[in-house]
Scaffold this active site. Structure first.
Site, PDB file in Angstrom:
ATOM      1  N   VAL A  14      61.475  50.751  22.095  1.00  0.00           N
ATOM      2  CA  VAL A  14      60.188  50.986  21.417  1.00  0.00           C
ATOM      3  C   VAL A  14      59.023  50.452  22.262  1.00  0.00           C
ATOM      4  CG1 VAL A  14      58.855  50.607  19.311  1.00  0.00           C
ATOM      5  CG2 VAL A  14      61.328  50.921  19.174  1.00  0.00           C
ATOM      6  N   ALA A  43      55.833  40.848  27.733  1.00  0.00           N
ATOM      7  CA  ALA A  43      56.939  39.913  27.922  1.00  0.00           C
ATOM      8  C   ALA A  43      58.249  40.679  27.881  1.00  0.00           C
ATOM      9  CB  ALA A  43      56.944  38.855  26.818  1.00  0.00           C
ATOM     10  N   GLU A 129      53.448  49.554  10.191  1.00  0.00           N
ATOM     11  CA  GLU A 129      53.831  50.935   9.853  1.00  0.00           C
ATOM     12  C   GLU A 129      55.191  51.318  10.456  1.00  0.00           C
ATOM     13  OE1 GLU A 129      51.926  53.580   7.937  1.00  0.00           O
ATOM     14  OE2 GLU A 129      54.065  53.985   8.034  1.00  0.00           O
ATOM     15  N   VAL A 132      59.071  50.833   8.756  1.00  0.00           N
ATOM     16  CA  VAL A 132      59.770  51.666   7.767  1.00  0.00           C
ATOM     17  C   VAL A 132      59.718  53.129   8.184  1.00  0.00           C
ATOM     18  CG1 VAL A 132      59.914  52.343   5.343  1.00  0.00           C
ATOM     19  CG2 VAL A 132      59.101  50.059   5.932  1.00  0.00           C
ATOM     20  N   ILE A 136      57.323  58.192  10.548  1.00  0.00           N
ATOM     21  CA  ILE A 136      56.707  58.751   9.328  1.00  0.00           C
ATOM     22  C   ILE A 136      55.655  57.758   8.826  1.00  0.00           C
ATOM     23  CG2 ILE A 136      57.099  59.576   6.973  1.00  0.00           C
ATOM     24  CD1 ILE A 136      60.057  59.885   7.667  1.00  0.00           C
ATOM     25  N   GLU A 190      70.391  49.634  15.766  1.00  0.00           N
ATOM     26  CA  GLU A 190      69.923  48.254  15.893  1.00  0.00           C
ATOM     27  C   GLU A 190      70.744  47.534  16.955  1.00  0.00           C
ATOM     28  OE1 GLU A 190      67.207  46.951  14.025  1.00  0.00           O
ATOM     29  OE2 GLU A 190      67.153  49.111  13.934  1.00  0.00           O
ATOM     30  N   LYS A 205      64.037  47.846   4.882  1.00  0.00           N
ATOM     31  CA  LYS A 205      62.946  48.817   4.701  1.00  0.00           C
ATOM     32  C   LYS A 205      62.670  49.057   3.214  1.00  0.00           C
ATOM     33  CE  LYS A 205      64.288  50.986   9.057  1.00  0.00           C
ATOM     34  NZ  LYS A 205      65.170  51.983   9.659  1.00  0.00           N
TER      35      LYS A 205
HETATM   36  N1  HSE Z   1      68.265  51.417  13.587  1.00  0.00           N
HETATM   37  C1  HSE Z   1      67.188  52.022  12.900  1.00  0.00           C
HETATM   38  C2  HSE Z   1      67.641  53.390  12.418  1.00  0.00           C
HETATM   39  C3  HSE Z   1      66.006  52.150  13.829  1.00  0.00           C
HETATM   40  O1  HSE Z   1      68.683  53.871  12.846  1.00  0.00           O
HETATM   41  O2  HSE Z   1      66.955  53.969  11.586  1.00  0.00           O
HETATM   42  C4  HSE Z   1      64.721  52.400  13.129  1.00  0.00           C
HETATM   43  O3  HSE Z   1      64.380  51.391  12.256  1.00  0.00           O
END
Ligand code: HSE
Length: 438
Positions: A14, A43, A129, A132, A136, A190, A205
């Site tokens: 990200v 960093a 934002e 979640v 979107i 994750e 979320k």
């Molecule tokens: N691991 C999360 C997913 C990434 O698969 O939706 C986005 O929060």
């Protein structure tokens, strides 16, 4: 005006996406925000500079605290994820008067109450934002767009990895472990993928959505959480036979007795739009009293979809730092002095594909004449159907789908087809849009 200076914590999936989106769309983003937004310090312990053109202009430290403590930085973007040291870094940034943007749902769901209290005291913003449903803008929708409503319930497919696994198992009969490995390679999962498959990520979320919907403190520890590990291909098949799809759903509902907070595999009637949300896509269905149901759909994970939400938060913060308080959100999204004079295309110059229906005399060579006119006009045919004429009749219906072509070329071809004495009446034309992302 000088650009807003951003410190980025994390240059992983990200973080890299955020750097690339900010750089690629720098000009449009500045026209929206009222000034440039520049990452000046990042960093990262390890990162691959090959996917990040321009990164050499950024100071890179391996110590995240060096970024948080940098007095030149206005906004800290926290993209390292996890509980610690993310919590400490964010609280430190707030204490030193910096605004914070984060994609960290685990952090917000578990420490959000403490973080927001600290931010309120310091008068800084904490925007999340991207925490979640990835790209979107569901937080903006619930917090701002639906503000007139009493929200009754929210149901969401809010973990892309879990949805990807269930979809691949259903459509391709693939093994659980094999699909999970692909989701990890694509950067959806994750760092600890049990968070995805056991529903913890979705529960983070959901806790955030419930607070936004019902005005309650964040209570991640009260979310009932069940994963998808026990769902077999047989369950998926039986559910389909009965007219249902199995989705890993986060559900929060306000009842007279209290608020439901639950994440678990759920059968949903297959005719519901949300039952057809497949792959890594997410969707959130909000039932509210005034507007009724509204559905928000899009990519819930991945580098640039998540970066899209991070950068939107950066623009929000930059606007509050920049423009006069009465005109924070420009009426037409771009700052009034940054509107541009792009020409509007005349309909003649618009390109679409077409469905054509015509009534032709049923004799040899008629179809060839029509296709010659289309071919000469540079119009490529995608499909043709010719219907049998009803008994005793001489005319047949011919239906054609074409590829994309300028309206002007199609108008000229239709005029020539209508002028043929083998064609009865006018040609019916319906424009066609595939609405894919290509
Ligand atoms: N691991 C999360 C997913 C990434 O698969 O939706 C986005 O929060």
């Amino acid at each position: 005006m000088k650009p807003v200076r951003v410190g980025l914590l994390g240059l992983g999936t990200v973080g890299g996406g955020t750097f690339n989106v900010l750089r690629r769309n720098a000009e449009e983003i500045a026209r929206r925000a009222g000034r440039g937004i520049e990452i000046v310090h990042a960093a990262a312990r390890e990162y691959d500079p090959s996917g990040l053109p321009g990164i050499e202009a950024v100071t890179i430290s391996d110590d995240a605290f060096a970024v948080v403590e940098n007095p030149d930085i206005d906004i800290v973007v926290e993209l390292i994820g996890g509980y610690e040291p993310a919590r400490e870094l964010v609280l430190k940034a707030i204490a030193s008067g910096k605004h914070v943007v984060t994609a960290n749902k685990a952090l917000i769901a578990t420490h959000g109450n403490e973080i927001f209290a600290a931010a309120q005291k310091q008068g800084v913003m904490v925007a999340f934002e991207a925490a979640v449903a990835g790209g979107i803008p569901i937080i903006k929708a619930v917090r701002e767009g639906l503000t007139a409503n009493r929200i009754e319930w929210i149901a969401g497919i809010i973990n892309g990895t879990g949805n990807f696994i269930l979809t691949e198992m259903r459509d391709k009969g693939r093994d659980f472990a094999d699909v999970l490995a692909e989701a990890q390679a694509l950067g959806y999962a994750e760092a600890d993928p049990t968070f995805d498959v056991e529903g913890i990520d979705a529960a983070h979320k959901l806790a955030i959505l419930a607070s936004l919907a019902f005005g309650i403190p964040l209570q991640f520890d009260k979310v009932y959480t069940e994963g998808i590990g026990h769902i077999t291909r047989d369950d998926v098949g039986y559910a389909e036979q009965l007219g249902y799809r199995i989705k890993h759903l986060g559900m929060t509902r306000r009842t007279a007795a209290g608020v439901e907070l639950r994440v678990h595999p759920t059968l949903i009637p297959e005719k519901r739009l949300i039952a057809n949300v497949d792959g890594v896509m997410n969707a959130v269905l909000v039932q509210a009293d005034a507007v009724g149901p509204t559905l928000y759909y899009g990519a819930g994970a991945g580098a640039e979809p998540t970066a899209s939400a991070v950068v939107a938060d950066l623009v929000d913060v930059a606007r509050t730092l920049t423009v006069d308080p009465e005109n924070r959100v420009p009426h037409l999204a771009f700052q009034p002095d940054s509107l541009s004079d792009l020409p509007i295309l005349s309909m003649d110059d618009v390109e679409t594909a077409y469905y054509l229906r015509l009534c032709a005399v049923d004799r040899p060579g008629v179809l060839a004449e029509i296709t010659r006119i289309l071919g000469d006009g540079g119009i490529s045919i995608e499909a043709v159907i010719q219907k049998e004429p009803p008994p005793g009749e001489q005319q047949v219906s011919v239906i054609m789908l074409t590829r994309r072509v300028r309206e002007q070329q199609m108008n000229a071809a239709i005029a020539q087809i209508e002028a043929l004495d083998t064609i009865e009446g006018t040609v019916t034309r319906i424009r066609m849009e595939h609405l894919g992302s290509e």
